[in-house]
Design a protein around this motif. Structure first.
Motif, PDB file in Angstrom:
ATOM      1  N   PRO A   1      29.302  31.889  45.239  1.00  0.00           N
ATOM      2  CA  PRO A   1      29.289  33.205  46.198  1.00  0.00           C
ATOM      3  C   PRO A   1      28.474  34.238  45.357  1.00  0.00           C
ATOM      4  N   GLN A   2      28.151  35.250  46.241  1.00  0.00           N
ATOM      5  CA  GLN A   2      27.806  36.445  45.701  1.00  0.00           C
ATOM      6  C   GLN A   2      28.604  37.457  46.258  1.00  0.00           C
ATOM      7  N   THR A   3      29.697  37.820  45.650  1.00  0.00           N
ATOM      8  CA  THR A   3      30.618  38.773  46.185  1.00  0.00           C
ATOM      9  C   THR A   3      30.269  40.149  46.181  1.00  0.00           C
ATOM     10  N   VAL A   4      30.216  40.812  47.547  1.00  0.00           N
ATOM     11  CA  VAL A   4      30.001  42.336  47.421  1.00  0.00           C
ATOM     12  C   VAL A   4      31.087  43.144  47.838  1.00  0.00           C
ATOM     13  N   LEU A   5      32.051  42.590  48.519  1.00  0.00           N
ATOM     14  CA  LEU A   5      33.440  43.354  48.874  1.00  0.00           C
ATOM     15  C   LEU A   5      34.635  42.344  48.380  1.00  0.00           C
ATOM     16  N   SER A   6      35.636  43.050  47.979  1.00  0.00           N
ATOM     17  CA  SER A   6      36.837  42.200  47.934  1.00  0.00           C
ATOM     18  C   SER A   6      37.314  41.633  49.058  1.00  0.00           C
ATOM     19  N   PRO A   7      38.172  40.351  48.930  1.00  0.00           N
ATOM     20  CA  PRO A   7      38.361  39.690  50.345  1.00  0.00           C
ATOM     21  C   PRO A   7      39.077  40.530  51.234  1.00  0.00           C
ATOM     22  N   ARG A   8      39.844  41.536  50.616  1.00  0.00           N
ATOM     23  CA  ARG A   8      40.999  42.368  51.551  1.00  0.00           C
ATOM     24  C   ARG A   8      40.148  43.425  52.197  1.00  0.00           C
TER      25      ARG A   8
ATOM     26  N   ARG B   1      41.807  27.554  51.656  1.00  0.00           N
ATOM     27  CA  ARG B   1      41.689  28.624  52.234  1.00  0.00           C
ATOM     28  C   ARG B   1      43.147  29.781  52.156  1.00  0.00           C
ATOM     29  N   SER B   2      44.072  28.872  51.947  1.00  0.00           N
ATOM     30  CA  SER B   2      45.529  29.563  51.965  1.00  0.00           C
ATOM     31  C   SER B   2      45.437  30.657  50.870  1.00  0.00           C
ATOM     32  N   LEU B   3      44.981  30.252  49.751  1.00  0.00           N
ATOM     33  CA  LEU B   3      44.821  31.027  48.396  1.00  0.00           C
ATOM     34  C   LEU B   3      43.738  32.086  48.533  1.00  0.00           C
ATOM     35  N   LEU B   4      42.714  31.995  49.424  1.00  0.00           N
ATOM     36  CA  LEU B   4      41.896  33.315  49.764  1.00  0.00           C
ATOM     37  C   LEU B   4      42.556  34.201  50.429  1.00  0.00           C
ATOM     38  N   LEU B   5      43.295  33.644  51.589  1.00  0.00           N
ATOM     39  CA  LEU B   5      43.987  34.488  52.396  1.00  0.00           C
ATOM     40  C   LEU B   5      45.125  35.173  51.497  1.00  0.00           C
ATOM     41  N   GLY B   6      45.688  34.575  50.490  1.00  0.00           N
ATOM     42  CA  GLY B   6      46.811  35.027  49.699  1.00  0.00           C
ATOM     43  C   GLY B   6      46.232  36.405  48.927  1.00  0.00           C
TER      44      GLY B   6
ATOM     45  N   LEU C   1      51.401  37.075  46.190  1.00  0.00           N
ATOM     46  CA  LEU C   1      52.044  38.357  46.512  1.00  0.00           C
ATOM     47  C   LEU C   1      52.706  38.884  45.173  1.00  0.00           C
ATOM     48  N   ALA C   2      53.304  37.619  44.434  1.00  0.00           N
ATOM     49  CA  ALA C   2      54.130  37.868  43.251  1.00  0.00           C
ATOM     50  C   ALA C   2      53.223  38.243  42.127  1.00  0.00           C
ATOM     51  N   LEU C   3      51.929  38.178  42.008  1.00  0.00           N
ATOM     52  CA  LEU C   3      50.952  38.603  40.944  1.00  0.00           C
ATOM     53  C   LEU C   3      50.686  40.047  40.993  1.00  0.00           C
ATOM     54  N   GLY C   4      50.605  40.589  39.913  1.00  0.00           N
ATOM     55  CA  GLY C   4      49.919  41.900  39.692  1.00  0.00           C
ATOM     56  C   GLY C   4      50.036  42.934  40.909  1.00  0.00           C
ATOM     57  N   GLN C   5      48.804  43.857  40.876  1.00  0.00           N
ATOM     58  CA  GLN C   5      49.005  44.965  41.861  1.00  0.00           C
ATOM     59  C   GLN C   5      47.761  45.038  42.533  1.00  0.00           C
ATOM     60  N   PRO C   6      47.698  45.608  43.836  1.00  0.00           N
ATOM     61  CA  PRO C   6      46.443  45.474  44.506  1.00  0.00           C
ATOM     62  C   PRO C   6      45.284  46.219  43.831  1.00  0.00           C
ATOM     63  N   GLY C   7      44.171  45.658  43.960  1.00  0.00           N
ATOM     64  CA  GLY C   7      42.769  45.912  43.132  1.00  0.00           C
ATOM     65  C   GLY C   7      42.808  45.188  41.877  1.00  0.00           C
ATOM     66  N   GLN C   8      43.793  44.583  41.136  1.00  0.00           N
ATOM     67  CA  GLN C   8      43.751  44.025  39.960  1.00  0.00           C
ATOM     68  C   GLN C   8      42.982  42.683  40.248  1.00  0.00           C
ATOM     69  N   GLU C   9      42.264  42.392  39.112  1.00  0.00           N
ATOM     70  CA  GLU C   9      41.460  40.902  39.035  1.00  0.00           C
ATOM     71  C   GLU C   9      42.373  39.769  38.955  1.00  0.00           C
ATOM     72  N   VAL C  10      42.219  38.631  39.296  1.00  0.00           N
ATOM     73  CA  VAL C  10      42.822  37.282  39.072  1.00  0.00           C
ATOM     74  C   VAL C  10      41.711  36.443  38.863  1.00  0.00           C
ATOM     75  N   ILE C  11      42.081  35.668  37.969  1.00  0.00           N
ATOM     76  CA  ILE C  11      41.114  34.404  37.367  1.00  0.00           C
ATOM     77  C   ILE C  11      41.464  33.315  38.448  1.00  0.00           C
TER      78      ILE C  11
ATOM     79  N   VAL D   1      43.743  38.215  50.298  1.00  0.00           N
ATOM     80  CA  VAL D   1      43.681  39.326  51.176  1.00  0.00           C
ATOM     81  C   VAL D   1      45.171  40.000  51.270  1.00  0.00           C
ATOM     82  N   LEU D   2      46.121  39.072  51.272  1.00  0.00           N
ATOM     83  CA  LEU D   2      47.436  39.864  51.719  1.00  0.00           C
ATOM     84  C   LEU D   2      47.713  40.706  50.350  1.00  0.00           C
ATOM     85  N   ALA D   3      47.624  40.106  49.190  1.00  0.00           N
ATOM     86  CA  ALA D   3      47.799  40.801  47.924  1.00  0.00           C
ATOM     87  C   ALA D   3      47.014  41.988  47.521  1.00  0.00           C
ATOM     88  N   GLY D   4      45.772  41.905  48.065  1.00  0.00           N
ATOM     89  CA  GLY D   4      44.652  42.811  47.419  1.00  0.00           C
ATOM     90  C   GLY D   4      44.288  42.526  46.179  1.00  0.00           C
TER      91      GLY D   4
END
Length: 491
Positions: free
Chosen positions: A411-418, A133-138, A116-126, A140-143
């Protein structure tokens, strides 16, 4: 401090069974907890505030013993934040950070707060794909939209190494709009990477490096151990005080340097996902563990290193038995490799549970106990002999190790986690789910690394890998249907 150095002398203190090493002098939260407990034992407390048990044990019993709130317990509700800030400042100084918060919700909370402290919703993160799983759901929360980076797999053990610096550099170059880099180091199996190199790569790209170091809070406190992430140049670190330090379950520390991370945003992110009623007992235990590490950390880590080294040597005397080892492995971690003995780790784990020695993880080829600074050499030696006896009892024909699904998923990502998390979903059979987009997170646990994440394509390979885990006695976690007969997919 050399490994042979005797335990440091400490100033004698009156013997208090609740603080046998006299840590309260350097642990303000612990001192406040001790005072509260003494008053409760003396019957001089009549609290008219939460918690509802009111320090009585004649209702629900001893299960509430030792529970004290931060607010209205360790300090007055209006002033408790000052006490907490004092303890957190001491931890920040110990780790060389300029921002620190204590969490009563584990590294899970820390990972989500940092997202939640990084970036803006829609931005990419490496971010590493062998994430908890906590990071994956993070995400989702942060977009945030993940750009996955993967570690190499060691063919000898079937276990993941660290993510290479070149892999992260290439990802940053290909995704110049990424807002940061998030890695797990050490990994669940104790493999360590070049954090200084990762920090340099992130900083050259103008973004922060955040490290999930949940499994190794002792790093940096003995010359025989790798430096902790802050010392190696990372911008933030989350670690579990309860996993390898003698703290209460759910205790964790979040530490950061705020050159590239905004302190105000960090605080907002922390508070957004933390309880407003933190238990003072957990907070006091974090404070006590920090004081212990500051005073006796080098000696305790030296003892741990000696004990793990002796265990590794003893295990390697057993034909076919091996351990994960080498320059890229946390020397205080113990990962036992069983394939050469033919023994099934699930059966070995069951034996250990039956003898009162539960371990963190057992799968077909691997058993992972968690040695900590609370373990002395005698305790580790006793465990080692019990483990060896079980291996011999289940010895069979040697086999090649099989790489677990958690480490091999591509993984084959189709949609963002959020997007997938909030999308309309439906339940379909496993056969019908192949080729559909997962709306849920499905992970073998431990280690809790998702094989399927929200937004990813459900493939025959992923389904087969999950079924193999279940057939071998593993737990399928977080899925709506742990039998894997049905899946939640995006409608």
């Amino acid at each position: 401090m050399p490994a042979s150095t005797p335990r440091p002398r400490v100033t004698p203190v009156p013997c208090d069974p609740h603080d046998p090493l006299g840590l309260a002098a350097d642990a303000p939260l612990l001192a406040a907890w001790l005072d509260w407990m003494q008053r409760a034992a003396a019957g001089t407390l009549t609290p008219m505030s939460t918690p509802g048990h009111k320090q009585r044990q004649d209702l629900t019993g001893a299960v509430v013993a030792g529970d004290a709130p931060l607010y209205g317990g360790l300090a007055a509700i209006k002033h408790a934040d000052r006490l907490l800030a004092d303890a957190e400042a001491r931890a920040a100084a110990l780790w060389g950070a300029d921002w620190c918060r204590f969490s009563v919700a584990g590294s899970t909370h820390g990972n989500q707060a940092f997202c939640l402290a990084l970036g803006q919703p829609g931005q990419e993160v490496i971010i590493t794909r062998t994430l908890h799983r906590s990071l994956l759901l993070g995400l989702v929360l942060a977009g945030l939209r993940p750009v996955w980076v993967r570690p190499d797999i060691d063919p000898r053990s079937g276990l993941p190494a660290a993510v290479a610096v070149r892999t992260v550099r290439d990802a940053l170059a290909a995704h110049p709009g990424a807002c940061g880099v998030i890695l797990g180091d050490p990994s669940y199996v104790g493999t360590t990477g070049d954090l200084a190199g990762h920090a340099a790569a992130a900083h050259e790209a103008g973004v922060p490096l955040i490290i999930d170091a949940a499994w190794a809070a002792y790093l940096g406190f003995h010359p025989g151990l790798p430096p902790h992430a802050i010392a190696a140049g990372a911008d933030a670190l989350v670690t579990s005080a309860h996993k390898t330090l003698p703290a209460y379950t759910q205790g964790a520390l979040l530490l950061a340097r705020t050159e590239r991370l905004d302190a105000a945003r960090l605080n907002r992110a922390f508070e957004a996902t933390h309880t407003t009623s933190p238990t003072g007992s957990i907070l006091a235990s974090i404070d006590a563990a920090r004081a212990l590490l500051a005073r006796d950390g080098p000696w305790l880590c030296a003892r741990l290193l000696r004990g793990v080294a002796a265990t590794r040597r003893r295990l390697r005397e057993v034909p076919g038995l091996d351990v994960l080892d080498g320059s890229g492995v946390d020397p205080a971690k113990l990962v036992v490799l069983l394939a050469g003995t033919g023994a099934n780790g699930n059966l070995v784990e069951a034996d250990l549970i039956a003898t009162g020695m539960p371990v963190e993880m057992g799968d077909r080829d691997t058993v992972i106990p968690i040695p900590t600074i609370a373990d002395d050499e005698e305790r580790l030696a006793a465990f080692t002999e019990t483990l060896i006896a079980s291996v011999e009892r289940h010895r069979a024909a040697p086999r090649r190790p099989a790489t677990a699904a958690a480490w091999t998923v591509r993984p084959q990502t189709v949609l963002s986690p959020r997007e997938a998390f909030f999308a309309k979903n439906e339940t379909v059979t496993a056969t019908a789910a192949i080729g559909r987009v997962s709306a849920e997170l499905v992970a073998p646990y431990p280690p809790g690394v998702p094989v399927l994440a929200p937004g990813e394509l459900i493939t025959e390979e992923a389904l087969a890998a999950l079924r193999d885990v279940a057939a071998d006695g593993g737990r399928i976690a977080y899925a709506a249907d742990s039998s894997l007969e049905t899946f939640q997919v995006v409608a």
